[in-house]
Design an enzyme around this catalytic site. Structure first.
Site, PDB file in Angstrom:
ATOM      1  N   ASP A  31       5.333  64.897 -73.934  1.00 36.88           N
ATOM      2  CA  ASP A  31       5.628  63.523 -73.493  1.00 36.88           C
ATOM      3  C   ASP A  31       5.929  63.579 -71.992  1.00 36.88           C
ATOM      4  OD1 ASP A  31       6.654  60.886 -75.433  1.00 36.88           O
ATOM      5  OD2 ASP A  31       6.950  60.778 -73.255  1.00 36.88           O
ATOM      6  N   ASN A 119      -3.914  54.919 -67.456  1.00 35.15           N
ATOM      7  CA  ASN A 119      -3.124  55.825 -68.306  1.00 35.15           C
ATOM      8  C   ASN A 119      -3.814  56.064 -69.652  1.00 35.15           C
ATOM      9  OD1 ASN A 119      -0.483  57.272 -68.777  1.00 35.15           O
ATOM     10  ND2 ASN A 119      -0.429  55.848 -70.499  1.00 35.15           N
ATOM     11  N   HIS A 190      -5.097  46.105 -75.657  1.00 37.35           N
ATOM     12  CA  HIS A 190      -5.998  46.224 -76.806  1.00 37.35           C
ATOM     13  C   HIS A 190      -7.395  46.665 -76.345  1.00 37.35           C
ATOM     14  CE1 HIS A 190      -2.882  43.662 -78.835  1.00 37.35           C
ATOM     15  NE2 HIS A 190      -3.206  44.415 -79.863  1.00 37.35           N
ATOM     16  N   LYS A 193      -7.892  50.348 -76.280  1.00 33.69           N
ATOM     17  CA  LYS A 193      -8.122  50.962 -77.596  1.00 33.69           C
ATOM     18  C   LYS A 193      -9.594  50.820 -78.001  1.00 33.69           C
ATOM     19  CE  LYS A 193      -3.842  52.198 -78.457  1.00 33.69           C
ATOM     20  NZ  LYS A 193      -3.365  53.517 -78.843  1.00 33.69           N
ATOM     21  N   LEU A 247       8.160  41.030 -85.798  1.00 34.48           N
ATOM     22  CA  LEU A 247       9.111  40.980 -86.917  1.00 34.48           C
ATOM     23  C   LEU A 247      10.455  41.608 -86.529  1.00 34.48           C
ATOM     24  CD1 LEU A 247       9.914  40.267 -89.750  1.00 34.48           C
ATOM     25  CD2 LEU A 247       8.650  42.260 -90.595  1.00 34.48           C
ATOM     26  N   ASN A 248      10.410  42.736 -85.835  1.00 35.12           N
ATOM     27  CA  ASN A 248      11.688  43.328 -85.392  1.00 35.12           C
ATOM     28  C   ASN A 248      12.420  42.381 -84.451  1.00 35.12           C
ATOM     29  OD1 ASN A 248      11.438  45.594 -86.922  1.00 35.12           O
ATOM     30  ND2 ASN A 248      11.255  47.038 -85.229  1.00 35.12           N
ATOM     31  N   THR A 261      11.868  33.086 -81.997  1.00 35.02           N
ATOM     32  CA  THR A 261      10.915  32.702 -80.953  1.00 35.02           C
ATOM     33  C   THR A 261       9.466  32.737 -81.448  1.00 35.02           C
ATOM     34  OG1 THR A 261      10.910  35.009 -80.247  1.00 35.02           O
ATOM     35  CG2 THR A 261      12.419  33.543 -79.086  1.00 35.02           C
ATOM     36  N   ARG A 330       0.486  33.735 -74.552  1.00 35.10           N
ATOM     37  CA  ARG A 330      -0.746  34.511 -74.719  1.00 35.10           C
ATOM     38  C   ARG A 330      -1.946  33.596 -74.886  1.00 35.10           C
ATOM     39  NH1 ARG A 330       0.769  39.684 -78.498  1.00 35.10           N
ATOM     40  NH2 ARG A 330       2.926  39.875 -77.841  1.00 35.10           N
TER      41      ARG A 330
HETATM   42  P1  NAD Z   1       5.955  54.071 -77.359  1.00 36.17           P
HETATM   43  O1  NAD Z   1       5.704  53.490 -76.017  1.00 36.17           O
HETATM   44  O2  NAD Z   1       7.314  53.934 -77.954  1.00 36.17           O
HETATM   45  O3  NAD Z   1       5.574  55.641 -77.358  1.00 36.17           O
HETATM   46  C1  NAD Z   1       4.530  56.171 -76.605  1.00 36.17           C
HETATM   47  C2  NAD Z   1       4.995  57.506 -76.046  1.00 36.17           C
HETATM   48  O4  NAD Z   1       3.932  58.082 -75.288  1.00 36.17           O
HETATM   49  C3  NAD Z   1       6.187  57.352 -75.110  1.00 36.17           C
HETATM   50  O5  NAD Z   1       7.201  58.279 -75.436  1.00 36.17           O
HETATM   51  C4  NAD Z   1       5.603  57.619 -73.723  1.00 36.17           C
HETATM   52  O6  NAD Z   1       6.536  58.189 -72.829  1.00 36.17           O
HETATM   53  C5  NAD Z   1       4.447  58.555 -74.049  1.00 36.17           C
HETATM   54  N1  NAD Z   1       3.349  58.514 -73.076  1.00 36.17           N
HETATM   55  C6  NAD Z   1       2.687  57.433 -72.600  1.00 36.17           C
HETATM   56  N2  NAD Z   1       1.767  57.811 -71.694  1.00 36.17           N
HETATM   57  C7  NAD Z   1       1.830  59.166 -71.608  1.00 36.17           C
HETATM   58  C8  NAD Z   1       1.156  60.144 -70.827  1.00 36.17           C
HETATM   59  N3  NAD Z   1       0.222  59.788 -69.934  1.00 36.17           N
HETATM   60  N4  NAD Z   1       1.467  61.447 -70.988  1.00 36.17           N
HETATM   61  C9  NAD Z   1       2.432  61.831 -71.889  1.00 36.17           C
HETATM   62  N5  NAD Z   1       3.122  60.948 -72.635  1.00 36.17           N
HETATM   63  C10 NAD Z   1       2.829  59.625 -72.493  1.00 36.17           C
HETATM   64  O7  NAD Z   1       4.850  53.456 -78.338  1.00 36.17           O
HETATM   65  P2  NAD Z   1       4.790  53.476 -79.926  1.00 36.17           P
HETATM   66  O8  NAD Z   1       5.225  52.166 -80.434  1.00 36.17           O
HETATM   67  O9  NAD Z   1       5.417  54.698 -80.440  1.00 36.17           O
HETATM   68  O10 NAD Z   1       3.219  53.556 -80.137  1.00 36.17           O
HETATM   69  C11 NAD Z   1       2.585  54.824 -80.214  1.00 36.17           C
HETATM   70  C12 NAD Z   1       1.084  54.631 -80.412  1.00 36.17           C
HETATM   71  O11 NAD Z   1       0.858  53.887 -81.606  1.00 36.17           O
HETATM   72  C13 NAD Z   1       0.451  53.849 -79.268  1.00 36.17           C
HETATM   73  O12 NAD Z   1      -0.767  54.450 -78.889  1.00 36.17           O
HETATM   74  C14 NAD Z   1       0.197  52.484 -79.853  1.00 36.17           C
HETATM   75  O13 NAD Z   1      -0.946  51.912 -79.305  1.00 36.17           O
HETATM   76  C15 NAD Z   1       0.046  52.765 -81.330  1.00 36.17           C
HETATM   77  N6  NAD Z   1       0.480  51.622 -82.143  1.00 36.17           N
HETATM   78  C16 NAD Z   1       1.778  51.167 -82.090  1.00 36.17           C
HETATM   79  C17 NAD Z   1       2.150  50.049 -82.856  1.00 36.17           C
HETATM   80  C18 NAD Z   1       3.543  49.475 -82.807  1.00 36.17           C
HETATM   81  O14 NAD Z   1       3.759  48.392 -83.396  1.00 36.17           O
HETATM   82  N7  NAD Z   1       4.504  50.127 -82.169  1.00 36.17           N
HETATM   83  C19 NAD Z   1       1.194  49.428 -83.669  1.00 36.17           C
HETATM   84  C20 NAD Z   1      -0.113  49.903 -83.696  1.00 36.17           C
HETATM   85  C21 NAD Z   1      -0.461  51.017 -82.926  1.00 36.17           C
HETATM   86  N1  USQ Z   2       4.837  36.648 -81.339  1.00 34.86           N
HETATM   87  C1  USQ Z   2       5.635  35.538 -81.533  1.00 34.86           C
HETATM   88  N2  USQ Z   2       6.923  35.601 -81.116  1.00 34.86           N
HETATM   89  C2  USQ Z   2       7.461  36.698 -80.522  1.00 34.86           C
HETATM   90  C3  USQ Z   2       6.642  37.833 -80.329  1.00 34.86           C
HETATM   91  C4  USQ Z   2       5.324  37.771 -80.742  1.00 34.86           C
HETATM   92  O1  USQ Z   2       5.202  34.527 -82.086  1.00 34.86           O
HETATM   93  O2  USQ Z   2       8.646  36.675 -80.173  1.00 34.86           O
HETATM   94  C5  USQ Z   2       3.427  36.617 -81.795  1.00 34.86           C
HETATM   95  C6  USQ Z   2       2.413  36.972 -80.720  1.00 34.86           C
HETATM   96  O3  USQ Z   2       2.059  35.835 -79.939  1.00 34.86           O
HETATM   97  C7  USQ Z   2       1.274  37.530 -81.567  1.00 34.86           C
HETATM   98  C8  USQ Z   2       1.978  38.174 -82.752  1.00 34.86           C
HETATM   99  O4  USQ Z   2       3.286  37.621 -82.789  1.00 34.86           O
HETATM  100  O5  USQ Z   2       0.483  36.481 -82.059  1.00 34.86           O
HETATM  101  C9  USQ Z   2       2.060  39.685 -82.683  1.00 34.86           C
HETATM  102  O6  USQ Z   2       2.699  40.072 -81.463  1.00 34.86           O
HETATM  103  P1  USQ Z   2       3.422  41.492 -81.332  1.00 34.86           P
HETATM  104  O7  USQ Z   2       4.040  41.574 -79.983  1.00 34.86           O
HETATM  105  O8  USQ Z   2       4.271  41.736 -82.519  1.00 34.86           O
HETATM  106  O9  USQ Z   2       2.181  42.502 -81.498  1.00 34.86           O
HETATM  107  P2  USQ Z   2       1.004  42.890 -80.503  1.00 34.86           P
HETATM  108  O10 USQ Z   2       1.156  42.330 -79.158  1.00 34.86           O
HETATM  109  O11 USQ Z   2      -0.276  42.620 -81.228  1.00 34.86           O
HETATM  110  O12 USQ Z   2       1.175  44.467 -80.374  1.00 34.86           O
HETATM  111  C10 USQ Z   2       1.833  45.284 -81.350  1.00 34.86           C
HETATM  112  C11 USQ Z   2       2.071  46.635 -80.694  1.00 34.86           C
HETATM  113  C12 USQ Z   2       0.723  47.273 -80.326  1.00 34.86           C
HETATM  114  C13 USQ Z   2      -0.149  47.359 -81.572  1.00 34.86           C
HETATM  115  C14 USQ Z   2      -0.307  45.995 -82.224  1.00 34.86           C
HETATM  116  C15 USQ Z   2      -0.976  46.092 -83.573  1.00 34.86           C
HETATM  117  O13 USQ Z   2       2.879  46.491 -79.527  1.00 34.86           O
HETATM  118  O14 USQ Z   2       0.948  48.580 -79.807  1.00 34.86           O
HETATM  119  O15 USQ Z   2      -1.419  47.843 -81.244  1.00 34.86           O
HETATM  120  O16 USQ Z   2       1.015  45.438 -82.490  1.00 34.86           O
HETATM  121  S1  USQ Z   2      -2.026  44.706 -83.900  1.00 34.86           S
HETATM  122  O17 USQ Z   2      -1.273  43.493 -83.654  1.00 34.86           O
HETATM  123  O18 USQ Z   2      -2.446  44.832 -85.270  1.00 34.86           O
HETATM  124  O19 USQ Z   2      -3.130  44.780 -82.969  1.00 34.86           O
END
Ligand code: NAD
Ligand code: USQ
Length: 401
Positions: A31, A119, A190, A193, A247-248, A261, A330
């Site tokens: 990391d 990144n 997005h 990805k 949701l969180n 919100t 958004r």
């Molecule tokens: P996060 O930001 O909490 O964790 C990502 C970690 O990667 C961090 O610790 C950050 O320091 C590290 N990092 C970022 N760039 C780096 C680099 N260049 N070199 C080394 N380390 C680096 O995010 P998360 O919520 O744990 O998400 C992890 C992965 O899962 C992401 O790729 C995200 O797209 C995917 N994901 C997350 C969610 C979600 O709801 N959290 C949903 C779908 C997919």
């Molecule tokens: N939203 C609200 N109120 C809020 C926050 C968000 O209505 O307070 C709405 C947003 O407008 C959106 C939806 O909830 O329509 C989801 O938003 P989000 O912030 O929970 O999720 P998103 O931006 O899509 O991103 C998160 C993660 C990302 C992951 C993605 C999975 O941060 O890393 O890739 O969820 S997915 O949504 O399936 O693409």
């Protein structure tokens, strides 16, 4: 398995590292602490008091008797260091979480857009090219997103696991093909990805790399059995307008009596998965690698779908905290249907955790315990998709109650 977890200090990476270590796998984290630096930049902290990684790792050894290794390295900027690390550690599996993952953060400014693209695409490409040199037999498990498919155009047609059978027509001729599901990203994050998907496609085809891309939904919850073992192992809980997910955020808002919100109509339907299931899915995927030369394996990693306004109503009914519709910062469809195929992980043995399993109450309890750490000024979403989008302020109708 020898497992390398890139991004193992983050929200998904930390509990996944502990889960894999607890099951006897030999885990090393890489990391660069970019996520902790983003907290400093935004003036927002995890609601839970996450400890420095060194302390987390010491605590894990004390509690479990197991050791998780660590190397600080920027996967996007130090390709030679990454290649050396792969050659030294000789991983069987590399779990790749190391990307900038917040959609609102990726849309804040031109600089944030550039950072996110640089990144994320450099991290993924550096990893793939280093694997060819240093560990061509390793299995890459990447955390992708359901957001690559886009929302709103399928009219309820199930979203398959990555590939779509298609009939191609051109120059009066027709052919059948199975194509990558057409990408339709909703933010710069997005979009990265979607770019990752092409990188995986090329390296699987050209170099025979073994890749599993997990298209994950929005993760909710914060703790897993391992992070619950000791307060020094606590996982991060993002609630701010950039990194907090929907949701969180609602559960945390309910815990402190802040109106929920909802962006726009709240008709946005999204896929969800609890963090406990995230860590299990990653292990299930890691234990079942595709063969060398096989196409990229794509799995939809989600357990249920919900409309945002229904989630808000559910949380409101549980807690009595009112719903507050906001202007939507958004650019997204106001309403969409979402049906998702997630058969592979279910066949591999995933037993889905659902919203009705009592874990929403657990998240509220965690949020209440740390409520004194909440900075209410960080709750609003200030990042906008375009200059003409509405700010995330309460709509007049909401203010009038
Ligand atoms: P996060 O930001 O909490 O964790 C990502 C970690 O990667 C961090 O610790 C950050 O320091 C590290 N990092 C970022 N760039 C780096 C680099 N260049 N070199 C080394 N380390 C680096 O995010 P998360 O919520 O744990 O998400 C992890 C992965 O899962 C992401 O790729 C995200 O797209 C995917 N994901 C997350 C969610 C979600 O709801 N959290 C949903 C779908 C997919
Ligand atoms: N939203 C609200 N109120 C809020 C926050 C968000 O209505 O307070 C709405 C947003 O407008 C959106 C939806 O909830 O329509 C989801 O938003 P989000 O912030 O929970 O999720 P998103 O931006 O899509 O991103 C998160 C993660 C990302 C992951 C993605 C999975 O941060 O890393 O890739 O969820 S997915 O949504 O399936 O693409």
């Amino acid at each position: 398995m020898r497992v390398l977890v890139l991004g193992g200090d983050g929200f998904c990476g930390w509990p996944t590292s502990l889960h894999l270590s607890a099951r006897g796998h030999d885990v090393t984290i890489i990391d660069n602490f970019a996520r902790r630096r983003a907290d400093v930049e935004l003036g927002a902290e995890s609601l839970t008091p996450i400890r420095p990684l060194e302390e987390r790792l010491r605590a894990w050894t004390e509690v479990s008797g197991r050791r998780v290794g660590f190397q600080e390295l920027d996967v996007a900027r130090d390709p030679e260091g990454l290649t050396r690390a792969l050659a030294r550690l000789r991983p069987d599996t590399i779990v790749h979480f190391a990307e900038q993952r917040a959609a609102p953060y990726s849309m804040k400014s031109a600089a944030h857009k550039r950072y996110t693209v640089d990144n994320n695409t450099s991290a993924t490409h550096n990893l793939l090219s280093a694997m060819v040199e240093a560990c061509p037999d390793a299995h890459l498990v990447h955390l992708g997103t359901m957001g690559v498919y886009g929302y709103g155009k399928t009219k309820g047609m199930p979203i398959p696991e990555g590939y779509l059978p298609a009939r191609l027509r051109s120059g009066g001729m027709e052919a059948e093909a199975e194509i990558l599901y057409p990408a339709d990203p909703g933010s710069v994050y997005h979009m990265t990805k979607c770019l990752d998907q092409l990188l995986f496609y090329f390296y699987a085809k050209n170099d025979g790399l073994r890749v599993t891309d997990l298209h994950q939904g929005v993760v909710w919850g914060t703790s897993t059995p391992e992070t619950d073992l000791d307060e020094r192992l606590v996982n991060r809980f993002d609630y701010d307008g950039d990194y907090g997910t929907v949701l969180n955020r609602f559960l945390m808002q309910a815990a402190i009596g802040h109106p929920l919100t909802v962006h726009g109509t709240g008709g946005q339907t999204r896929a969800f998965i609890h963090i406990r299931d995230t860590v299990r899915c990653v292990e299930l995927a890691a234990l079942t690698p595709p063969r060398r030369g096989e196409r990229v394996r794509i799995l939809n990693q989600m357990t249920e779908t919900h409309r945002v306004r229904d989630l808000a109503r559910m949380v409101s009914a549980m807690t009595g905290v009112p719903v507050q519709p906001m202007g939507n910062p958004r650019k997204e469809a106001p309403e969409n249907d979402l049906v998702v195929v997630n058969d592979t992980l279910l066949h591999l043995g995933l037993k889905p955790t659902s919203l009705s399993d009592g874990l929403m109450e657990e998240v509220i309890r965690v949020a209440q315990r740390h409520a004194h750490r909440c900075d209410r000024s960080k709750i609003a979403c200030t990042s906008r998709w375009t200059a003409t989008d509405q700010p995330a302020e309460a709509t007049p109708q909401a203010r009038a109650g």
